[in-house]
Design a protein around this motif. Structure first.
Motif, PDB file in Angstrom:
ATOM      1  N   ALA A  23     104.915 -42.389 -14.383  1.00 54.76           N
ATOM      2  CA  ALA A  23     104.419 -41.082 -13.942  1.00 54.76           C
ATOM      3  C   ALA A  23     105.186 -40.032 -14.726  1.00 54.76           C
ATOM      4  O   ALA A  23     106.380 -39.833 -14.523  1.00 54.76           O
ATOM      5  CB  ALA A  23     104.642 -40.902 -12.440  1.00 54.76           C
ATOM      6  N   ALA A  24     104.502 -39.375 -15.660  1.00 57.46           N
ATOM      7  CA  ALA A  24     105.161 -38.412 -16.550  1.00 57.46           C
ATOM      8  C   ALA A  24     104.520 -37.038 -16.407  1.00 57.46           C
ATOM      9  O   ALA A  24     103.296 -36.909 -16.504  1.00 57.46           O
ATOM     10  CB  ALA A  24     105.066 -38.868 -18.000  1.00 57.46           C
ATOM     11  N   GLU A  25     105.352 -36.028 -16.158  1.00 52.72           N
ATOM     12  CA  GLU A  25     104.844 -34.653 -16.171  1.00 52.72           C
ATOM     13  C   GLU A  25     104.927 -34.138 -17.602  1.00 52.72           C
ATOM     14  O   GLU A  25     106.006 -34.136 -18.206  1.00 52.72           O
ATOM     15  CB  GLU A  25     105.645 -33.738 -15.242  1.00 52.72           C
ATOM     16  N   LEU A  26     103.806 -33.692 -18.136  1.00 54.29           N
ATOM     17  CA  LEU A  26     103.739 -33.228 -19.519  1.00 54.29           C
ATOM     18  C   LEU A  26     103.501 -31.726 -19.542  1.00 54.29           C
ATOM     19  O   LEU A  26     102.616 -31.217 -18.855  1.00 54.29           O
ATOM     20  CB  LEU A  26     102.612 -33.942 -20.270  1.00 54.29           C
ATOM     21  N   SER A  27     104.292 -31.014 -20.332  1.00 59.61           N
ATOM     22  CA  SER A  27     104.116 -29.573 -20.464  1.00 59.61           C
ATOM     23  C   SER A  27     103.007 -29.265 -21.453  1.00 59.61           C
ATOM     24  O   SER A  27     102.593 -30.119 -22.250  1.00 59.61           O
ATOM     25  CB  SER A  27     105.423 -28.930 -20.948  1.00 59.61           C
ATOM     26  N   SER A  28     102.532 -28.035 -21.423  1.00 55.65           N
ATOM     27  CA  SER A  28     101.513 -27.622 -22.396  1.00 55.65           C
ATOM     28  C   SER A  28     102.059 -27.711 -23.808  1.00 55.65           C
ATOM     29  O   SER A  28     101.317 -27.982 -24.761  1.00 55.65           O
ATOM     30  CB  SER A  28     101.056 -26.194 -22.097  1.00 55.65           C
ATOM     31  N   PHE A  29     103.375 -27.534 -23.982  1.00 54.17           N
ATOM     32  CA  PHE A  29     103.999 -27.654 -25.308  1.00 54.17           C
ATOM     33  C   PHE A  29     103.844 -29.084 -25.834  1.00 54.17           C
ATOM     34  O   PHE A  29     103.511 -29.309 -26.992  1.00 54.17           O
ATOM     35  CB  PHE A  29     105.484 -27.303 -25.264  1.00 54.17           C
ATOM     36  N   GLN A  30     104.125 -30.054 -24.968  1.00 58.65           N
ATOM     37  CA  GLN A  30     104.005 -31.461 -25.361  1.00 58.65           C
ATOM     38  C   GLN A  30     102.549 -31.829 -25.632  1.00 58.65           C
ATOM     39  O   GLN A  30     102.236 -32.538 -26.583  1.00 58.65           O
ATOM     40  CB  GLN A  30     104.593 -32.344 -24.261  1.00 58.65           C
ATOM     41  N   LEU A  31     101.655 -31.347 -24.776  1.00 60.76           N
ATOM     42  CA  LEU A  31     100.240 -31.701 -24.906  1.00 60.76           C
ATOM     43  C   LEU A  31      99.611 -31.138 -26.172  1.00 60.76           C
ATOM     44  O   LEU A  31      98.617 -31.674 -26.659  1.00 60.76           O
ATOM     45  CB  LEU A  31      99.470 -31.202 -23.678  1.00 60.76           C
ATOM     46  N   MET A  32     100.200 -30.063 -26.718  1.00 65.37           N
ATOM     47  CA  MET A  32      99.666 -29.484 -27.948  1.00 65.37           C
ATOM     48  C   MET A  32      99.696 -30.477 -29.103  1.00 65.37           C
ATOM     49  O   MET A  32      98.879 -30.402 -30.021  1.00 65.37           O
ATOM     50  CB  MET A  32     100.478 -28.240 -28.339  1.00 65.37           C
ATOM     51  N   SER A  33     100.644 -31.415 -29.071  1.00 57.85           N
ATOM     52  CA  SER A  33     100.872 -32.243 -30.261  1.00 57.85           C
ATOM     53  C   SER A  33     100.806 -33.744 -30.001  1.00 57.85           C
ATOM     54  O   SER A  33     101.247 -34.525 -30.828  1.00 57.85           O
ATOM     55  CB  SER A  33     102.233 -31.893 -30.879  1.00 57.85           C
ATOM     56  N   ILE A  34     100.287 -34.179 -28.855  1.00 58.35           N
ATOM     57  CA  ILE A  34     100.182 -35.619 -28.607  1.00 58.35           C
ATOM     58  C   ILE A  34      98.731 -36.009 -28.332  1.00 58.35           C
ATOM     59  O   ILE A  34      97.910 -35.173 -27.960  1.00 58.35           O
ATOM     60  CB  ILE A  34     101.068 -36.079 -27.428  1.00 58.35           C
ATOM     61  N   SER A  35      98.429 -37.269 -28.522  1.00 59.05           N
ATOM     62  CA  SER A  35      97.080 -37.767 -28.255  1.00 59.05           C
ATOM     63  C   SER A  35      97.158 -39.194 -27.727  1.00 59.05           C
ATOM     64  O   SER A  35      96.637 -40.118 -28.334  1.00 59.05           O
ATOM     65  CB  SER A  35      96.230 -37.717 -29.524  1.00 59.05           C
ATOM     66  N   VAL A  36      97.860 -39.367 -26.613  1.00 62.16           N
ATOM     67  CA  VAL A  36      97.972 -40.674 -25.969  1.00 62.16           C
ATOM     68  C   VAL A  36      97.243 -40.599 -24.638  1.00 62.16           C
ATOM     69  O   VAL A  36      97.702 -39.936 -23.712  1.00 62.16           O
ATOM     70  CB  VAL A  36      99.449 -41.058 -25.746  1.00 62.16           C
ATOM     71  N   PRO A  37      96.078 -41.232 -24.519  1.00 60.76           N
ATOM     72  CA  PRO A  37      95.283 -41.089 -23.292  1.00 60.76           C
ATOM     73  C   PRO A  37      95.948 -41.780 -22.101  1.00 60.76           C
ATOM     74  O   PRO A  37      96.256 -42.973 -22.165  1.00 60.76           O
ATOM     75  CB  PRO A  37      93.963 -41.770 -23.651  1.00 60.76           C
ATOM     76  N   PRO A  38      96.166 -41.069 -21.010  1.00 60.29           N
ATOM     77  CA  PRO A  38      96.741 -41.698 -19.816  1.00 60.29           C
ATOM     78  C   PRO A  38      95.671 -42.451 -19.035  1.00 60.29           C
ATOM     79  O   PRO A  38      94.478 -42.185 -19.181  1.00 60.29           O
ATOM     80  CB  PRO A  38      97.244 -40.502 -19.003  1.00 60.29           C
ATOM     81  N   THR A  39      96.104 -43.389 -18.238  1.00 57.75           N
ATOM     82  CA  THR A  39      95.158 -44.078 -17.368  1.00 57.75           C
ATOM     83  C   THR A  39      94.557 -43.085 -16.374  1.00 57.75           C
ATOM     84  O   THR A  39      93.344 -43.022 -16.191  1.00 57.75           O
ATOM     85  CB  THR A  39      95.852 -45.222 -16.607  1.00 57.75           C
ATOM     86  N   VAL A  40      95.430 -42.304 -15.734  1.00 60.54           N
ATOM     87  CA  VAL A  40      94.993 -41.252 -14.815  1.00 60.54           C
ATOM     88  C   VAL A  40      95.607 -39.933 -15.265  1.00 60.54           C
ATOM     89  O   VAL A  40      96.826 -39.840 -15.440  1.00 60.54           O
ATOM     90  CB  VAL A  40      95.417 -41.560 -13.361  1.00 60.54           C
ATOM     91  N   ALA A  41      94.765 -38.933 -15.470  1.00 56.09           N
ATOM     92  CA  ALA A  41      95.228 -37.602 -15.866  1.00 56.09           C
ATOM     93  C   ALA A  41      95.071 -36.655 -14.693  1.00 56.09           C
ATOM     94  O   ALA A  41      94.013 -36.596 -14.064  1.00 56.09           O
ATOM     95  CB  ALA A  41      94.409 -37.095 -17.050  1.00 56.09           C
ATOM     96  N   VAL A  42      96.142 -35.905 -14.387  1.00 55.70           N
ATOM     97  CA  VAL A  42      96.130 -34.984 -13.247  1.00 55.70           C
ATOM     98  C   VAL A  42      96.386 -33.566 -13.735  1.00 55.70           C
ATOM     99  O   VAL A  42      97.326 -33.325 -14.493  1.00 55.70           O
ATOM    100  CB  VAL A  42      97.216 -35.360 -12.214  1.00 55.70           C
ATOM    101  N   ILE A  43      95.553 -32.630 -13.307  1.00 55.45           N
ATOM    102  CA  ILE A  43      95.828 -31.202 -13.522  1.00 55.45           C
ATOM    103  C   ILE A  43      95.829 -30.531 -12.151  1.00 55.45           C
ATOM    104  O   ILE A  43      94.804 -30.502 -11.466  1.00 55.45           O
ATOM    105  CB  ILE A  43      94.783 -30.542 -14.440  1.00 55.45           C
ATOM    106  N   LYS A  44      96.981 -29.994 -11.762  1.00 56.17           N
ATOM    107  CA  LYS A  44      97.110 -29.365 -10.442  1.00 56.17           C
ATOM    108  C   LYS A  44      96.379 -28.022 -10.393  1.00 56.17           C
ATOM    109  O   LYS A  44      95.706 -27.691  -9.416  1.00 56.17           O
ATOM    110  CB  LYS A  44      98.589 -29.138 -10.095  1.00 56.17           C
TER     111      LYS A  44
END
Length: 329
Positions: A23-44
Motif C-alpha cells: 500500500a503506497a501513497e504516491l504524490s502528484s510529483f511521483q505520478l508525473m514521472s512513473i508508469s507502473v499500473p497498480p492493482t487497485v488505484a485510489v483517489i480520495k
C-alpha cells in the motif's frame, strides 16, 4: 505500507516478495514521472494543491489521473466532481465511496460502492445487486466525518483488491475500526491540561485537510494555521473557519500568514463571526498565543493548512515541536 506518508519504500524493496501486497501513497510529483499500473488505484479527492510546483490545476489533475492508467480496479470519491469525471473515462471497473448513500441506479453500471447508511458502513455489490451492512459506524474510534469517509475508502480498496466475502470484510473492518487510535501528527491528542485538549494535526498541509480537522470538533476551537506557501487559494480555508461556528481564535504564523489573513478578512461573515484573529510570525510564539487564549472545555488545534518548509524540514518536525511546547506547559 509507505511512500509519500513519510516512510519511503525503496530501502525495503529487498524485503518484498511476490506474494506481498504494497500500500503506497504516491504524490502528484511521483505520478508525473512513473508508469507502473497498480492493482487497485485510489483517489480520495482532487482539490487545489502544490500549485507552486505544477503549472496549474490542469497539470495537477493530469498527474493524479496517471494512477488510473492500467489499473485493474479503481476506487474513487463519488462526492468529488473531478473524480466523477475521471471515473467516466476510466478503463477499469470502479468502486465508489461517499459520505452518503449512493443511488443504486448509478452503481448498477459500476463495480460497487461503499457508504454510510442508517448508521452502518454499507457495501453495495453491483454484480450481485445486493447491499450488505458491514459494521456500525459508531465503533470507529477516530472522530469526524472525514474518518468515516476514510474507512469507506479503505473498505472499498480492500474489497476491490481481494473480492472478500462481505462477512469476512465486515469482521476485519470492525476490528480495525474499534481498535485503531490513529497515528502521530494526524489529529493526535497530545494531552489534556486544565480542561483544555491539545491536538497535533501537523499533517494537515492543505485547506481541505484543515476543514476536515475542524469538522471533527464540536467544542470551541483555538487553531494555529500557516506555513510554507504552495500558491494555493485560501478562500476555502477562510470559509471553513468562519462557517463552522465554534472556531473562537485563529492564530496565523509562517510565510502564508498575511495571505490567510487577507482571505479571512475578505470572507463574508467574518465581521459577525466573533473570531479573534491573531498574527505571530514565529511558530513558538504562535503556539503560546493559542494556549493563552484557551479556556476549559476548548480544543487547541495545530492544523496549519500549509506545508512546513518555511520553518521545518517536514511536517513531523513541526508536529514534534508543537508537542514539545505543549508537554512543557
Amino acid at each position: 505500507m509507505g511512500g509519500n506518508i513519510g516512510e519511503p519504500l525503496l530501502h525495503r524493496i529487498n524485503e518484498m516478495a511476490s506474494e506481498d501486497a504494497v500500500a503506497a501513497e504516491l504524490s502528484s510529483f511521483q505520478l508525473m514521472s512513473i508508469s507502473v499500473p497498480p492493482t487497485v488505484a485510489v483517489i480520495k479527492n482532487v482539490t487545489p494543491n502544490h500549485l507552486n510546483w505544477h503549472t496549474g490545476m490542469e497539470e495537477y489533475i493530469a498527474a493524479k489521473a496517471k494512477i488510473l492508467a492500467g489499473c485493474s480496479r479503481a476506487v474513487l470519491n463519488y462526492d468529488d466532481s473531478v473524480c466523477r469525471t475521471l471515473g467516466a473515462g476510466c478503463g477499469a471497473p470502479v468502486v465508489w465511496f461517499s459520505r452518503s448513500p449512493i443511488p443504486h441506479t448509478f452503481l448498477k453500471s459500476q463495480a460497487g460502492g461503499v457508504y454510510p447508511k442508517d448508521g452502518w458502513v454499507t457495501l453495495y455489490d453491483s454484480e450481485a445487486g445486493k447491499e450488505h451492512a458491514l459494521f456500525d459506524a459508531d465503533v470507529i474510534l477516530l472522530p469526524g466525518a472525514h474518518n468515516l469517509e476514510n474507512y469507506s475508502t479503505a473498505v472499498a480498496a480492500v474489497w476491490a483488491l481481494t473480492n472478500s466475502a462481505p462477512s469476512v470484510l465486515a469482521s476485519a473492518a470492525k476490528f480495525v475500526a474499534g481498535t485503531f487510535g490513529g497515528v502521530r501528527h494526524r489529529m493526535e491528542l497530545v494531552r489534556e491540561l486544565d480542561g483544555v485538549r491539545y491536538y497535533n494535526s501537523s499533517i494537515d498541509s492543505s485547506p481541505t485537510r484543515t476543514a476536515a480537522a475542524i469538522s471533527a470538533h464540536t467544542c470551541p476551537i483555538r487553531i494555529i494555521c500557516g506555513g510554507y506557501d504552495k500558491d494555493i487559494p485560501f478562500a476555502p480555508l477562510a470559509k471553513a473557519l468562519i462557517s463552522h461556528g465554534n472556531v473562537k481564535t485563529v492564530v496565523l504564523t509562517g510565510a502564508t500568514m498575511e495571505k490567510i489573513k487577507k482571505a479571512i478578512l475578505e470572507e463574508p461573515g467574518f465581521a459577525n463571526s466573533g473570531i479573534e484573529l491573531l498574527c505571530e510570525p514565529d511558530f513558538t510564539d504562535a503556539v503560546h498565543t493559542a494556549v493563552g487564549s484557551a479556556k476549559t472545555g476548548d480544543a487547541v488545534l495545530l492544523s496549519p493548512a500549509c506545508a512546513s518548509f518555511d520553518a521545518f524540514a517536514n511536517f513531523e518536525k513541526r508536529g514534534e515541536r508543537f508537542c514539545e511546547i505543549i508537554n512543557s506547559l
